[in-house]
Write an enzyme that holds these catalytic residues in place. Structure first.
Site, mmCIF file in Angstrom:
data_model
loop_
_atom_site.group_PDB
_atom_site.id
_atom_site.type_symbol
_atom_site.label_atom_id
_atom_site.label_comp_id
_atom_site.label_asym_id
_atom_site.label_seq_id
_atom_site.Cartn_x
_atom_site.Cartn_y
_atom_site.Cartn_z
ATOM 1 C CB THR A 13 -0.940 0.038 1.227
ATOM 2 O OG1 THR A 13 -0.154 0.156 2.418
ATOM 3 C CG2 THR A 13 -1.814 -1.197 1.300
ATOM 4 N N GLY A 14 0.383 2.309 -0.624
ATOM 5 C CA GLY A 14 1.136 3.575 -0.649
ATOM 6 C C GLY A 14 2.448 3.446 -1.396
ATOM 7 C CB ALA A 15 3.481 1.154 -3.971
ATOM 8 C CB SER A 16 2.457 6.627 -5.725
ATOM 9 O OG SER A 16 2.323 7.426 -4.572
ATOM 10 N N GLY A 18 8.414 7.353 -2.290
ATOM 11 C CA GLY A 18 9.052 7.162 -0.989
ATOM 12 C C GLY A 18 9.353 5.706 -0.657
ATOM 13 C CB ILE A 19 9.147 3.928 2.602
ATOM 14 C CG1 ILE A 19 10.100 4.882 3.353
ATOM 15 C CG2 ILE A 19 9.294 2.508 3.128
ATOM 16 C CD1 ILE A 19 9.753 5.092 4.825
ATOM 17 N N GLY A 20 7.349 3.149 0.062
ATOM 18 C CA GLY A 20 6.530 2.140 -0.624
ATOM 19 C C GLY A 20 7.057 1.842 -2.017
ATOM 20 C CB SER A 141 7.082 6.077 13.093
ATOM 21 O OG SER A 141 7.724 7.162 13.729
ATOM 22 C CE1 TYR A 154 3.336 9.042 10.787
ATOM 23 C CE2 TYR A 154 5.018 9.179 12.501
ATOM 24 C CZ TYR A 154 4.612 8.751 11.244
ATOM 25 O OH TYR A 154 5.479 8.028 10.453
HETATM 26 P P1 NAD Z 1 5.408 9.523 1.521
HETATM 27 O O1 NAD Z 1 4.514 10.639 1.906
HETATM 28 O O2 NAD Z 1 6.559 9.790 0.634
HETATM 29 O O3 NAD Z 1 4.565 8.328 0.879
HETATM 30 C C1 NAD Z 1 3.373 7.900 1.445
HETATM 31 C C2 NAD Z 1 2.651 7.000 0.474
HETATM 32 O O4 NAD Z 1 1.431 6.601 1.097
HETATM 33 C C3 NAD Z 1 2.274 7.682 -0.833
HETATM 34 O O5 NAD Z 1 2.425 6.768 -1.892
HETATM 35 C C4 NAD Z 1 0.788 8.016 -0.649
HETATM 36 O O6 NAD Z 1 0.065 8.045 -1.876
HETATM 37 C C5 NAD Z 1 0.359 6.842 0.192
HETATM 38 N N1 NAD Z 1 -0.861 7.086 0.949
HETATM 39 C C6 NAD Z 1 -1.118 8.074 1.844
HETATM 40 N N2 NAD Z 1 -2.378 7.956 2.301
HETATM 41 C C7 NAD Z 1 -2.915 6.877 1.690
HETATM 42 C C8 NAD Z 1 -4.158 6.246 1.740
HETATM 43 N N3 NAD Z 1 -5.156 6.692 2.514
HETATM 44 N N4 NAD Z 1 -4.368 5.166 0.966
HETATM 45 C C9 NAD Z 1 -3.397 4.683 0.161
HETATM 46 N N5 NAD Z 1 -2.181 5.240 0.070
HETATM 47 C C10 NAD Z 1 -1.942 6.320 0.823
HETATM 48 O O7 NAD Z 1 5.888 8.925 2.903
HETATM 49 P P2 NAD Z 1 6.973 7.806 3.283
HETATM 50 O O8 NAD Z 1 8.025 8.475 4.063
HETATM 51 O O9 NAD Z 1 7.355 7.001 2.100
HETATM 52 O O10 NAD Z 1 6.086 6.954 4.304
HETATM 53 C C11 NAD Z 1 5.767 5.592 4.121
HETATM 54 C C12 NAD Z 1 5.495 4.979 5.489
HETATM 55 O O11 NAD Z 1 6.670 5.085 6.299
HETATM 56 C C13 NAD Z 1 4.385 5.690 6.267
HETATM 57 O O12 NAD Z 1 3.594 4.736 6.943
HETATM 58 C C14 NAD Z 1 5.154 6.529 7.269
HETATM 59 O O13 NAD Z 1 4.406 6.811 8.424
HETATM 60 C C15 NAD Z 1 6.329 5.628 7.550
HETATM 61 N N6 NAD Z 1 7.473 6.337 8.143
HETATM 62 C C16 NAD Z 1 8.138 7.291 7.427
HETATM 63 C C17 NAD Z 1 9.208 7.967 8.031
HETATM 64 C C18 NAD Z 1 9.999 9.024 7.314
HETATM 65 O O14 NAD Z 1 10.848 9.679 7.958
HETATM 66 N N7 NAD Z 1 9.806 9.235 6.011
HETATM 67 C C19 NAD Z 1 9.570 7.667 9.351
HETATM 68 C C20 NAD Z 1 8.847 6.695 10.041
HETATM 69 C C21 NAD Z 1 7.803 6.028 9.417
#
Ligand code: NAD
Length: 244
Positions: A13-16, A18-20, A141, A154
């Site tokens: 999920t959320g693969a567009s 960042g981490i996904g 996190s 959060y």
């Molecule tokens: P990001 O904002 O770059 O990416 C988030 C992704 O989630 C996007 O693809 C977005 O489209 C998707 N998304 C958001 N809401 C959604 C929904 N309702 N349904 C489906 N997709 C949804 O953020 P990231 O940093 O890649 O975060 C990914 C995960 O890592 C998150 O759960 C975040 O809490 C966690 N995280 C990130 C960090 C950090 O420092 N970046 C630290 C701790 C945890």
């Protein structure tokens, strides 16, 4: 949708971005067929799916599906007949005082980060039970362990993800389904673009590794977890450069 039952299938999920996105790339490289979801940017996700298919010869589908919406998750899973790996990665942050937060904003953070894990897992588990095998990885996190001021919702959501992970792991261990979480520190993604360069520098100075984590490092740990024995379950692995 994926029809070759012998090819392992992973849903991220959320693969567009960042981490996904990094997780999708890493799992594709490891030979997994993929179902990728995002909430807003389908053209970007479809482009990723096409490029992964071309590069790795896998089958990859992209779907706009809001992880915080149980009906959308019902629809998404109705199209699947098997699933080996679920990565609950979709997440949002909210920065601000709790007293400034509306009820709607609170619910959005909790639903996106925590309830989504329930909406997907309850549908993934019956598919995994078909093979008496499965892997669930929740992206959490460090704020879920220690809490952060200005990020109460959060922190609460990610603390919930950690407890969800531990409890579900106990429930599913007899069925050979592994459930773990990765508790990330500061990872270099768009989620942190709301911070000024000065704020990011101050954060970096607190991290013993003296740098931000990279999305690819989280992805590598996801792969290592799902390749580990299923006896490794119920763990919250911290990936934060020695920060917390
Ligand atoms: P990001 O904002 O770059 O990416 C988030 C992704 O989630 C996007 O693809 C977005 O489209 C998707 N998304 C958001 N809401 C959604 C929904 N309702 N349904 C489906 N997709 C949804 O953020 P990231 O940093 O890649 O975060 C990914 C995960 O890592 C998150 O759960 C975040 O809490 C966690 N995280 C990130 C960090 C950090 O420092 N970046 C630290 C701790 C945890």
């Amino acid at each position: 949708m994926n029809t070759i039952k012998n090819t392992p299938l992973a849903l991220v999920t959320g693969a567009s971005r960042g981490i996904g996105r990094a997780i999708a790339e890493t799992l594709a490289g490891a030979g997994y067929d993929l179902v990728l979801t995002c909430s807003r940017t389908l053209p970007e996700l479809s482009g990723l799916a096409n490029s992964l298919e071309e590069k790795y010869g896998i089958h990859c589908t992209a779907q706009m599906a809001d992880a915080s919406d149980p009906v959308a998750m019902d629809r998404l899973f109705a199209s699947l007949d098997h699933l080996d790996v679920l990565v609950n990665n979709a997440g949002i942050s909210y920065i601000g005082l709790l007293t400034d937060m509306s009820v709607e904003e609170w619910q959005r953070v909790i639903n996106t980060n925590l309830s989504s894990c329930f909406y997907t897992s309850r549908l993934a588990i019956p598919l995994m039970l078909l093979k008496h095998s499965g892997r669930i990885v929740n992206i959490s996190s460090v704020w879920g362990n220690v809490g952060a001021s200005m990020e109460v919702a959060y922190s609460a959501s990610k603390g919930g993800v950690n407890s969800f992970t531990k409890a579900l792991a106990k429930e599913l261990a007899p069925s050979n389904i592994q459930v773990n979480a990765i508790s990330c520190g500061v990872i270099d993604t768009a989620m942190n673009h709301c911070f000024s360069p000065e704020e990011m520098n101050a954060l970096r100075e607190e991290i013993p590794a003296d740098r931000l984590g990279q999305p690819e490092e989280v992805a590598k740990l996801v792969l290592q977890l799902i390749q580990a024995p299923t006896y490794l379950t119920g763990q919250i692995l911290t990936l934060d450069g020695g920060w917390q």
